[in-house]
Scaffold this motif. Structure first.
Motif, PDB file in Angstrom:
ATOM      1  N   LEU A 115      34.836  32.098  17.671  1.00 41.30           N
ATOM      2  CA  LEU A 115      33.073  32.945  17.378  1.00 41.30           C
ATOM      3  C   LEU A 115      33.571  34.601  18.008  1.00 41.30           C
ATOM      4  CD1 LEU A 115      30.944  30.553  19.624  1.00 41.30           C
ATOM      5  CD2 LEU A 115      30.996  30.781  16.832  1.00 41.30           C
ATOM      6  N   LEU A 116      34.908  34.491  17.478  1.00 46.40           N
ATOM      7  CA  LEU A 116      36.135  36.054  18.893  1.00 46.40           C
ATOM      8  C   LEU A 116      36.729  36.665  17.430  1.00 46.40           C
ATOM      9  CD1 LEU A 116      37.110  35.084  22.729  1.00 46.40           C
ATOM     10  CD2 LEU A 116      35.037  36.281  21.674  1.00 46.40           C
ATOM     11  N   VAL A 144      41.318  34.564  22.726  1.00 46.75           N
ATOM     12  CA  VAL A 144      42.404  35.158  23.646  1.00 46.75           C
ATOM     13  C   VAL A 144      42.717  33.707  24.775  1.00 46.75           C
ATOM     14  CG1 VAL A 144      39.683  36.377  24.271  1.00 46.75           C
ATOM     15  CG2 VAL A 144      39.568  33.848  25.168  1.00 46.75           C
ATOM     16  N   SER A 145      43.741  34.157  25.137  1.00 45.54           N
ATOM     17  CA  SER A 145      44.627  33.134  26.115  1.00 45.54           C
ATOM     18  C   SER A 145      43.963  31.982  27.067  1.00 45.54           C
ATOM     19  CB  SER A 145      45.928  34.172  26.288  1.00 45.54           C
ATOM     20  OG  SER A 145      46.656  33.817  25.222  1.00 45.54           O
ATOM     21  N   ALA A 146      44.157  30.857  27.421  1.00 42.91           N
ATOM     22  CA  ALA A 146      43.302  30.523  28.330  1.00 42.91           C
ATOM     23  C   ALA A 146      43.886  31.164  29.399  1.00 42.91           C
ATOM     24  CB  ALA A 146      43.982  29.196  28.602  1.00 42.91           C
ATOM     25  N   ASN A 147      44.416  32.257  29.783  1.00 41.52           N
ATOM     26  CA  ASN A 147      44.875  32.468  31.042  1.00 41.52           C
ATOM     27  C   ASN A 147      43.690  33.659  31.205  1.00 41.52           C
ATOM     28  OD1 ASN A 147      45.335  35.212  29.425  1.00 41.52           O
ATOM     29  ND2 ASN A 147      47.728  35.596  30.026  1.00 41.52           N
ATOM     30  N   ARG A 148      42.928  33.909  30.526  1.00 47.36           N
ATOM     31  CA  ARG A 148      41.839  34.808  30.715  1.00 47.36           C
ATOM     32  C   ARG A 148      40.827  34.441  32.214  1.00 47.36           C
ATOM     33  NH1 ARG A 148      39.298  39.364  27.346  1.00 47.36           N
ATOM     34  NH2 ARG A 148      41.181  40.365  26.192  1.00 47.36           N
ATOM     35  N   PHE A 149      41.203  32.437  31.744  1.00 50.90           N
ATOM     36  CA  PHE A 149      40.034  31.986  32.605  1.00 50.90           C
ATOM     37  C   PHE A 149      40.483  30.883  34.097  1.00 50.90           C
ATOM     38  CE2 PHE A 149      38.449  31.835  28.289  1.00 50.90           C
ATOM     39  CZ  PHE A 149      37.826  32.427  28.834  1.00 50.90           C
ATOM     40  N   ARG A 150      41.801  31.138  33.728  1.00 54.10           N
ATOM     41  CA  ARG A 150      42.868  30.921  35.070  1.00 54.10           C
ATOM     42  C   ARG A 150      42.770  29.290  35.552  1.00 54.10           C
ATOM     43  NH1 ARG A 150      44.742  35.650  37.359  1.00 54.10           N
ATOM     44  NH2 ARG A 150      45.339  34.694  39.266  1.00 54.10           N
ATOM     45  N   PRO A 151      42.458  28.629  34.931  1.00 54.85           N
ATOM     46  CA  PRO A 151      42.705  27.113  34.552  1.00 54.85           C
ATOM     47  C   PRO A 151      44.327  26.849  35.827  1.00 54.85           C
ATOM     48  CG  PRO A 151      43.200  26.911  32.828  1.00 54.85           C
ATOM     49  CD  PRO A 151      42.422  29.069  32.977  1.00 54.85           C
ATOM     50  N   ASN A 152      43.673  25.825  36.744  1.00 55.20           N
ATOM     51  CA  ASN A 152      44.981  24.613  37.035  1.00 55.20           C
ATOM     52  C   ASN A 152      45.661  23.708  36.265  1.00 55.20           C
ATOM     53  OD1 ASN A 152      43.232  25.342  39.628  1.00 55.20           O
ATOM     54  ND2 ASN A 152      44.982  26.152  40.113  1.00 55.20           N
ATOM     55  N   ILE A 153      44.125  23.072  35.594  1.00 55.94           N
ATOM     56  CA  ILE A 153      44.827  22.408  34.387  1.00 55.94           C
ATOM     57  C   ILE A 153      43.708  22.451  33.128  1.00 55.94           C
ATOM     58  CG2 ILE A 153      44.193  19.608  34.244  1.00 55.94           C
ATOM     59  CD1 ILE A 153      43.969  19.467  37.412  1.00 55.94           C
ATOM     60  N   LEU A 154      44.796  22.244  31.695  1.00 53.37           N
ATOM     61  CA  LEU A 154      44.716  22.793  30.563  1.00 53.37           C
ATOM     62  C   LEU A 154      44.335  21.169  30.128  1.00 53.37           C
ATOM     63  CD1 LEU A 154      43.857  24.450  28.458  1.00 53.37           C
ATOM     64  CD2 LEU A 154      45.752  24.937  27.855  1.00 53.37           C
ATOM     65  N   VAL A 155      43.689  21.030  29.412  1.00 57.24           N
ATOM     66  CA  VAL A 155      43.871  19.308  28.636  1.00 57.24           C
ATOM     67  C   VAL A 155      43.673  19.698  27.563  1.00 57.24           C
ATOM     68  CG1 VAL A 155      43.270  18.142  31.098  1.00 57.24           C
ATOM     69  CG2 VAL A 155      41.501  18.540  29.622  1.00 57.24           C
ATOM     70  N   SER A 211      34.151  44.003  27.540  1.00 58.14           N
ATOM     71  CA  SER A 211      32.522  43.222  27.511  1.00 58.14           C
ATOM     72  C   SER A 211      33.220  42.040  26.807  1.00 58.14           C
ATOM     73  CB  SER A 211      31.743  43.626  26.504  1.00 58.14           C
ATOM     74  OG  SER A 211      32.298  43.354  25.254  1.00 58.14           O
ATOM     75  N   GLU A 212      34.142  41.349  26.167  1.00 59.52           N
ATOM     76  CA  GLU A 212      34.995  40.255  25.869  1.00 59.52           C
ATOM     77  C   GLU A 212      35.411  39.517  26.527  1.00 59.52           C
ATOM     78  OE1 GLU A 212      32.801  38.437  23.489  1.00 59.52           O
ATOM     79  OE2 GLU A 212      31.662  39.680  21.942  1.00 59.52           O
ATOM     80  N   PRO A 213      35.681  37.901  26.701  1.00 59.58           N
ATOM     81  CA  PRO A 213      34.771  37.143  25.717  1.00 59.58           C
ATOM     82  C   PRO A 213      33.396  36.396  26.390  1.00 59.58           C
ATOM     83  CG  PRO A 213      36.238  36.104  27.131  1.00 59.58           C
ATOM     84  CD  PRO A 213      36.721  36.973  27.401  1.00 59.58           C
TER      85      PRO A 213
END
Length: 312
Positions: free
Chosen positions: A187-188, A192-203, A247-249
């Motif tokens: 939709l973007l 964006v990469s996962a690092n925008r959301f700072r997860p500890n565990i990406l599955v 302003s995104e995501p």
């Protein structure tokens, strides 16, 4: 590796990536395995940058923190490893000399350190890190380390009772699925990469937003409990490569991941959700091996039927 006896169902997903963020709001470290401590992954959010008044400094107010790279010795992520006198936290940033912070515990402490509704003392890493961070951020700063000897910071008992954290925002872990990220990126205009959301565990290997529904999961015989859907602040709007803020995501997330959409019959708080916050019940037990690895299967042991049934 054998399936846990309690996991009658098939594998729900697999661990794709693991991330540890030694300094709160600075760049994370991607690791192949991560050991658990009583507060989450070992080394995660153990350090924090504070203002001259002792208040936490995060990307919410200082996006430039996104440009600070952090390194630990490779062996630091192995279970039972202990630092020597020659072990360092290495910190780099554009235009700055390399900073080496000894992993041996500092002798000095700073009182009146605060993060959200918690306040207490923390180890002060001293003048050199203070000057380094002050120069880079162009304001008086100190680098502090959580003082687990004299301080305890509890997870809000309204979320989970009896669990501890260091300088994380709220809980011990954040889990996110690659499927959810892929669905957002469709939709973007600019993915964006996962690092925008700072997860500890990406599955990976599960349906998009499956993590919304997981109430209890098992990874390498360790049991994780969902605490609340992760509601997002402005940090995902910070480009982690350039520190530019847009302003995104979040703007797009609001169209299909708001409480109005996901939880229409619940109290509306104007929140946007992406990912799930977890605690690990084995972080407070004497389980022999407390480690998870990239590639480990993820078993969903208990689930809810819709996000409106999940804690948030």
């Amino acid at each position: 590796m054998a399936e846990p006896e309690s996991a009658a169902a098939a594998v729900s997903a697999r661990v794709k990536s693991l991330f540890i963020y030694p300094i709160k709001s600075c760049r994370g470290i991607s690791v192949s395995e991560a050991s658990l401590s009583s507060t989450g992954f070992r080394w995660d959010r153990q350090w924090m940058v504070i203002s001259s008044k002792g208040r936490a400094i995060t990307q919410r107010v200082e996006p430039m923190l996104a440009l600070i790279q952090v390194e630990l010795p490779t062996e630091a992520f192995c279970e039972d490893w202990e630092p020597s006198n020659n072990s360092y936290l290495v910190v780099r940033a554009p235009g700055m000399d390399v900073l080496k912070v000894p992993l041996s515990k500092p002798r000095e402490t700073s009182d009146g350190v605060s993060l959200w509704d918690w306040s207490g003392s923390a180890f002060d890493e001293g003048d050199e890190p203070s000057k380094w961070f002050s120069s880079f951020l162009q304001k008086p700063c100190h680098l502090v380390r959580f003082n687990e000897v004299n301080e305890t910071r509890a997870v809000d008992p309204n979320y989970a009772h009896g669990y501890k954290i260091m300088f994380s925002d709220a809980t011990q872990f954040l889990i996110l699925s690659q499927g959810s990220l892929d669905e957002l990126n469709k939709l973007l205009k600019e993915p964006v990469s996962a690092n925008r959301f700072r997860p500890n565990i990406l599955v990976d290997g599960c349906e998009p937003f499956s993590e919304d529904l997981w109430k209890e999961i098992n990874i390498n015989k360790l049991t994780f409990h969902s605490v609340l859907l992760c509601y997002r602040c402005k940090v995902p709007t910070v480009n982690q490569e350039t520190a530019a803020v847009g302003s995104e995501p979040n703007e797009t997330l609001r169209t299909f991941r708001s409480d109005e959409v996901l939880r229409p019959n619940k109290k509306q708080r104007g929140r946007v959700y992406f990912g799930q916050c977890l605690v690990c019940s084995d972080s407070i037990t004497d389980v022999k091996e407390k480690i998870i690895r990239v590639g480990d299967p993820v078993y969903a042991l208990k689930s809810v039927s819709s996000p409106s049934e999940a804690a948030a």
